[in-house]
Design an enzyme around this catalytic site. Structure first.
Site, PDB file in Angstrom:
ATOM      1  N   GLY A  48       0.857  -1.202   0.087  1.00 59.34           N
ATOM      2  CA  GLY A  48      -0.062   0.128  -0.200  1.00 59.34           C
ATOM      3  C   GLY A  48       0.928   1.209  -0.055  1.00 59.34           C
ATOM      4  CD  GLU A  49       2.618   5.955  -0.072  1.00 58.85           C
ATOM      5  OE1 GLU A  49       3.540   6.143   0.420  1.00 58.85           O
ATOM      6  OE2 GLU A  49       2.359   5.347  -1.515  1.00 58.85           O
ATOM      7  CB  SER A  50       5.226   2.622   3.782  1.00 59.63           C
ATOM      8  OG  SER A  50       5.980   3.682   3.081  1.00 59.63           O
ATOM      9  CB  CYS A  79       5.143  -3.805  -1.166  1.00 59.27           C
ATOM     10  SG  CYS A  79       5.910  -2.617  -2.667  1.00 59.27           S
ATOM     11  NE  ARG A 106       8.294   5.115   1.079  1.00 62.06           N
ATOM     12  CZ  ARG A 106       7.432   6.286   1.490  1.00 62.06           C
ATOM     13  NH1 ARG A 106       8.045   7.309   1.917  1.00 62.06           N
ATOM     14  NH2 ARG A 106       6.486   6.406   0.954  1.00 62.06           N
ATOM     15  CB  ILE A 140       2.962  -2.679  -7.307  1.00 60.50           C
ATOM     16  CG1 ILE A 140       2.456  -3.515  -8.204  1.00 60.50           C
ATOM     17  CG2 ILE A 140       1.928  -1.230  -7.772  1.00 60.50           C
ATOM     18  CD1 ILE A 140       1.144  -4.272  -7.535  1.00 60.50           C
ATOM     19  NE  ARG A 141       3.698   4.496  -6.162  1.00 61.51           N
ATOM     20  CZ  ARG A 141       4.665   5.686  -6.087  1.00 61.51           C
ATOM     21  NH1 ARG A 141       5.052   6.050  -7.109  1.00 61.51           N
ATOM     22  NH2 ARG A 141       4.571   6.461  -4.841  1.00 61.51           N
ATOM     23  CG  HIS A 176       2.738  -6.626  -4.143  1.00 62.55           C
ATOM     24  ND1 HIS A 176       1.885  -6.412  -3.201  1.00 62.55           N
ATOM     25  CD2 HIS A 176       3.564  -5.821  -4.740  1.00 62.55           C
ATOM     26  CE1 HIS A 176       2.041  -4.904  -2.992  1.00 62.55           C
ATOM     27  NE2 HIS A 176       3.143  -4.451  -3.994  1.00 62.55           N
ATOM     28  CD  GLU A 178       0.113  -9.014  -1.993  1.00 61.17           C
ATOM     29  OE1 GLU A 178       1.295  -9.663  -1.944  1.00 61.17           O
ATOM     30  OE2 GLU A 178       0.092  -7.761  -2.211  1.00 61.17           O
TER      31      GLU A 178
HETATM   32  N1  GLN Z   1       5.483   2.896  -2.954  1.00 60.95           N
HETATM   33  C1  GLN Z   1       5.095   2.534  -1.729  1.00 60.95           C
HETATM   34  C2  GLN Z   1       5.878   2.993  -0.258  1.00 60.95           C
HETATM   35  O1  GLN Z   1       6.619   3.677  -0.411  1.00 60.95           O
HETATM   36  C3  GLN Z   1       4.937   0.939  -1.490  1.00 60.95           C
HETATM   37  C4  GLN Z   1       4.386   0.218  -2.827  1.00 60.95           C
HETATM   38  C5  GLN Z   1       3.841  -0.986  -2.557  1.00 60.95           C
HETATM   39  O2  GLN Z   1       3.198  -1.134  -1.273  1.00 60.95           O
HETATM   40  N2  GLN Z   1       3.118  -1.628  -3.379  1.00 60.95           N
HETATM   41  O3  GLN Z   1       5.281   3.156   0.643  1.00 60.95           O
END
Ligand code: GLN
Length: 193
Positions: A48-50, A79, A106, A140-141, A176, A178
């Protein structure tokens, strides 16, 4: 007894983890409070977005209980979850649980590789414990693990950098697992509970 695997459900792709846990044969429980955390045998920190997760962890007063939980029970971070577990976070720097001796950068693959799928050959140790062959990895990112301390075991690499690591009770993946049908990484985690 069925293992109870908590999935932190403040933000991110916790649903996909619940399904992966269930495919791997355990019961998934959403965790949003310290009381719910107390009722599980291990915990998954999803992607997600940390930064957002950190803010929510503070708001819900879950940051300290989570760190405490990690001293006794296994945590698997994927991630953004791996970023939360790291000892050091850069680009930009941010606070973390510091439960694993890794330094992560990141969003380190740059724009062109923002989201990509790769087939990798995991380390022997991973194959010995899970069976099977190549692993499909969805990034993913994703962060890159720039440093892994001596106590950290690298179970898979991509382009030379660790992407699946283990230290004591904990496991972290920058990809990921999952999101693919192959549930070996989740089974590896369940075997630690
Ligand atoms: N870019 C997100 C972060 O820095 C991590 C991306 C992800 O969990 N798919 O938190």
């Amino acid at each position: 007894m069925t293992l109870r695997v908590g999935v932190l459900a403040l933000q991110g792709d916790f649903d996909a983890h619940c399904r992966a846990v269930e495919r791997a044969g355990a019961a998934a429980r959403l965790v949003r409070t310290a009381a719910e955390l107390d009722a599980v045998d291990g915990l998954i920190l999803p992607g997600g977005e940390s930064t957002t997760m950190l803010t929510l962890l503070r708001e819900e007063r879950l940051f300290e209980p989570l760190r405490e939980f990690g001293r006794r029970r296994p945590i698997f971070g994927t991630c953004a979850g791996a970023i939360l577990l790291a000892r050091e976070v850069s680009h930009p720097q941010q606070e973390s649980l510091e439960l694993m001796d890794i330094a992560v950068e990141r969003n380190a693959y740059g724009r062109q590789l923002n989201s990509h799928v790769a087939r990798i050959q995991p380390e022997e140790e991973f194959l010995r414990r899970t069976g099977g062959g190549e692993l499909e990895t969805v990034f993913i990112r994703a962060p890159v693990i720039r440093r892994a301390g001596e106590a950290v075991k690298v179970l898979a690499r991509y382009r030379g950098d660790p992407v699946l690591v283990e230290q004591g009770l904990h496991l972290a993946a920058t990809f990921h697992p999952e999101l693919t049908e192959d549930n070996r990484v989740h089974r590896l985690f369940l075997a630690k509970l």
